[in-house]
Design a protein around this motif. Structure first.
Motif, short mmCIF file in Angstrom:
data_model
loop_
_atom_site.label_atom_id
_atom_site.label_comp_id
_atom_site.label_asym_id
_atom_site.label_seq_id
_atom_site.Cartn_x
_atom_site.Cartn_y
_atom_site.Cartn_z
N LEU A 19 -12.51 -20.30 -58.33
CA LEU A 19 -12.21 -20.45 -56.90
C LEU A 19 -12.13 -21.92 -56.52
O LEU A 19 -11.21 -22.35 -55.79
CB LEU A 19 -13.29 -19.75 -56.07
N LEU A 20 -13.07 -22.72 -57.02
CA LEU A 20 -13.06 -24.15 -56.74
C LEU A 20 -11.77 -24.81 -57.24
O LEU A 20 -11.16 -25.63 -56.55
CB LEU A 20 -14.27 -24.82 -57.40
N GLY A 21 -11.36 -24.44 -58.45
CA GLY A 21 -10.13 -25.00 -59.01
C GLY A 21 -8.90 -24.57 -58.24
O GLY A 21 -7.97 -25.36 -58.03
N LEU A 22 -8.90 -23.32 -57.83
CA LEU A 22 -7.75 -22.76 -57.12
C LEU A 22 -7.47 -23.51 -55.82
O LEU A 22 -6.31 -23.78 -55.48
CB LEU A 22 -8.01 -21.28 -56.82
N ALA A 24 -8.79 -26.57 -54.83
CA ALA A 24 -9.23 -27.97 -54.84
C ALA A 24 -8.34 -28.86 -53.99
O ALA A 24 -8.83 -29.67 -53.18
CB ALA A 24 -9.29 -28.49 -56.28
N HIS A 25 -7.02 -28.76 -54.16
CA HIS A 25 -6.12 -29.63 -53.39
C HIS A 25 -6.22 -29.35 -51.90
O HIS A 25 -6.37 -30.28 -51.09
CB HIS A 25 -4.68 -29.43 -53.86
N ASP A 26 -6.15 -28.07 -51.53
CA ASP A 26 -6.26 -27.73 -50.11
C ASP A 26 -7.61 -28.12 -49.55
O ASP A 26 -7.72 -28.52 -48.38
CB ASP A 26 -6.03 -26.23 -49.92
N MET A 27 -8.66 -27.99 -50.37
CA MET A 27 -10.00 -28.32 -49.87
C MET A 27 -10.14 -29.80 -49.58
O MET A 27 -10.87 -30.20 -48.67
CB MET A 27 -11.05 -27.88 -50.90
N ASN A 28 -9.42 -30.63 -50.33
CA ASN A 28 -9.40 -32.06 -50.01
C ASN A 28 -8.83 -32.30 -48.62
O ASN A 28 -9.32 -33.16 -47.87
CB ASN A 28 -8.59 -32.83 -51.06
N MET A 29 -7.79 -31.54 -48.28
CA MET A 29 -7.21 -31.66 -46.94
C MET A 29 -8.19 -31.18 -45.87
O MET A 29 -8.31 -31.80 -44.80
CB MET A 29 -5.92 -30.82 -46.86
N GLY A 55 -24.81 -31.70 -47.66
CA GLY A 55 -26.07 -31.33 -48.28
C GLY A 55 -25.98 -30.41 -49.47
O GLY A 55 -26.96 -29.77 -49.82
N GLY A 56 -24.83 -30.28 -50.08
CA GLY A 56 -24.75 -29.51 -51.32
C GLY A 56 -24.27 -28.09 -51.15
O GLY A 56 -24.26 -27.32 -52.11
N GLY A 57 -23.86 -27.70 -49.96
CA GLY A 57 -23.35 -26.35 -49.77
C GLY A 57 -22.02 -26.16 -50.48
O GLY A 57 -21.25 -27.10 -50.68
N LYS A 58 -21.73 -24.91 -50.85
CA LYS A 58 -20.51 -24.64 -51.62
C LYS A 58 -19.27 -24.55 -50.74
O LYS A 58 -18.15 -24.50 -51.23
CB LYS A 58 -20.69 -23.34 -52.41
N ARG A 59 -19.45 -24.48 -49.42
CA ARG A 59 -18.32 -24.31 -48.48
C ARG A 59 -17.51 -23.07 -48.85
O ARG A 59 -16.27 -23.10 -48.89
CB ARG A 59 -17.45 -25.56 -48.45
N MET A 60 -18.23 -22.01 -49.13
CA MET A 60 -17.58 -20.80 -49.60
C MET A 60 -16.66 -20.20 -48.54
O MET A 60 -15.58 -19.69 -48.87
CB MET A 60 -18.64 -19.78 -50.02
N ARG A 61 -17.05 -20.26 -47.29
CA ARG A 61 -16.25 -19.63 -46.24
C ARG A 61 -14.88 -20.28 -46.07
O ARG A 61 -13.87 -19.57 -46.09
CB ARG A 61 -17.05 -19.60 -44.94
N PRO A 62 -14.80 -21.62 -45.92
CA PRO A 62 -13.45 -22.21 -45.86
C PRO A 62 -12.67 -22.04 -47.15
O PRO A 62 -11.44 -21.91 -47.12
CB PRO A 62 -13.72 -23.70 -45.54
N MET A 63 -13.37 -22.03 -48.29
CA MET A 63 -12.67 -21.80 -49.55
C MET A 63 -12.02 -20.42 -49.56
O MET A 63 -10.93 -20.23 -50.11
CB MET A 63 -13.61 -21.95 -50.74
N ASN A 318 -1.56 -9.08 -58.62
CA ASN A 318 -2.45 -9.77 -59.57
C ASN A 318 -2.03 -11.23 -59.71
O ASN A 318 -0.86 -11.59 -59.53
CB ASN A 318 -2.40 -9.08 -60.93
N GLY A 319 -2.98 -12.06 -60.03
CA GLY A 319 -2.71 -13.47 -60.21
C GLY A 319 -3.98 -14.28 -60.13
O GLY A 319 -5.09 -13.75 -59.99
N ALA A 320 -3.84 -15.61 -60.17
CA ALA A 320 -5.01 -16.50 -60.19
C ALA A 320 -5.85 -16.37 -58.93
O ALA A 320 -7.08 -16.41 -58.99
CB ALA A 320 -4.54 -17.94 -60.37
N ALA A 321 -5.19 -16.22 -57.77
CA ALA A 321 -5.93 -16.14 -56.51
C ALA A 321 -6.78 -14.87 -56.46
O ALA A 321 -7.97 -14.91 -56.12
CB ALA A 321 -4.98 -16.18 -55.32
N LYS A 322 -6.18 -13.76 -56.84
CA LYS A 322 -6.92 -12.50 -56.83
C LYS A 322 -8.07 -12.54 -57.83
O LYS A 322 -9.19 -12.12 -57.52
CB LYS A 322 -5.98 -11.34 -57.14
#
Length: 337
Positions: A19-22, A24-29, A55-63, A318-322
């Motif tokens: 998920l982090l890799g998927l 990553a670019h958008d999360m920088n934005m 503080g080290g949170g994964k930011r799972m919700r915006p991801m 099916n795919g990387a996102a799913k």
């Protein structure tokens, strides 16, 4: 479209890395938006907000907003501001929660209210809520604004519901599920749903992503409540036993009390009333919860909701996102093991 069936637990060591890799670019934005909108001429605001956001949170919700957009093949940028709004809503609620709960630790660090005081934490939380609504309006989607603003109201209702349920031994499992469905799952659901809104996808896909997020959020909270009785501050990001000492009737306690003998029930009555909160009392609570298999059954319920979240993705290609979104569910449930 695919109806491939994915079974929870198919990976021995699930990770958030896909998920982090998927995203990553958008999360920088998104992070750029967050840093920009945290700015203020009042230095305390970015200082306090930054303490929690960094503080080290994964930011799972915006991801999940970003991953849902990729699942739908959306290639625009309107969801970046909305993902930042989701994180601001989440951060604001954490600031307020720590004040309400008188918490000392958050993700292994001192909470903002301990460092700067309760008034500052509440007011900076209000600032972040305000910034989140600015971002919603700027998205240009009245529907997204409606979904996220409704989620904010539902979260507040859930927190008030939980507050009025503290130290209530008669709390039902259904009311407990109502509470976590509001205070935790509502934002997970909205975070996923808004991707379908900005991508202008059919209502059926909106509903499917809502179901994915909602069930994931319930599973996530069930696991959090279970590991409070089997883990430590390093794993939890807060002091082990915080829920116990605050008199919160989480599912492990509801089940342990219902299954306890006369002596066990007597202990729980004293503990939930706030008269048995020493370290040795928490150790006894852990023993009773585990002896009654309350943790096991709480985690079994988490796996049930996790599977429902995975099933909600069945109609998407099916795919990387799913794959990443499925593994995110498996990771959320596997945190307890």
């Amino acid at each position: 479209m695919s109806a491939t069936i994915h079974r929870l637990g198919s990976r021995p060591e699930p990770s958030l890395e896909p998920l982090l890799g998927l995203v990553a670019h958008d999360m920088n934005m998104v992070n750029a938006v967050i840093l920009d909108r945290m700015r203020s001429d009042i230095p305390l605001i970015p200082e306090l907000a930054g303490h929690l956001i960094a503080g080290g949170g994964k930011r799972m919700r915006p991801m999940l907003t970003l991953a849902s957009a990729q699942l739908l093949g959306f290639t625009g940028t309107r969801h970046h501001g909305l993902a930042a709004a989701v994180e601001f809503i989440h951060t604001a609620t954490l600031l307020h929660d720590d004040v309400v709960d008188s918490s000392d630790l958050r993700r292994g660090r001192r909470t903002a209210n301990i460092i700067w005081g309760n008034p500052a934490s509440v007011l900076v939380g209000d600032f972040l809520f305000s910034r989140s609504f600015e971002l919603m309006v700027e998205s240009g989607s009245l529907k997204a604004l409606k979904v996220l603003s409704n989620a904010s109201a539902v979260i507040a209702e859930g927190e008030v519901n939980q507050l009025t349920a503290v130290r209530r031994l008669d709390l039902s499992e259904q009311r407990y599920l109502d509470i976590i469905g509001a205070k935790t799952a509502a934002l997970f659901a909205a975070a996923c749903r808004i991707a379908a809104i900005v991508a202008e996808r059919p209502e059926t896909e909106e509903a499917a992503l809502d179901a994915y997020g909602r069930n994931l959020g319930i599973a996530f909270q069930l696991v959090d409540d279970a590991i409070d009785y089997v883990s430590d501050a390093t794993t939890m990001g807060k002091d082990a036993g915080d829920d116990f000492r605050e008199g919160k009737m989480t599912l492990p306690v509801i089940l342990a009390y219902a299954r306890g003998d006369e002596a066990a029930r007597g202990f729980w009555k004293e503990a939930i009333a706030g008269r048995r909160v020493a370290d040795e009392d928490f150790a006894e609570a852990v023993r009773l919860v585990q002896a009654s298999r309350a943790v096991d059954d709480t985690l079994a319920r988490a796996r049930h909701y996790g599977q429902r979240a995975i099933d909600a993705l069945g109609g998407f290609a099916n795919g990387a996102a799913k794959d990443a979104m499925v593994e995110a569910v498996e990771f959320a449930v596997a945190r307890a093991y």
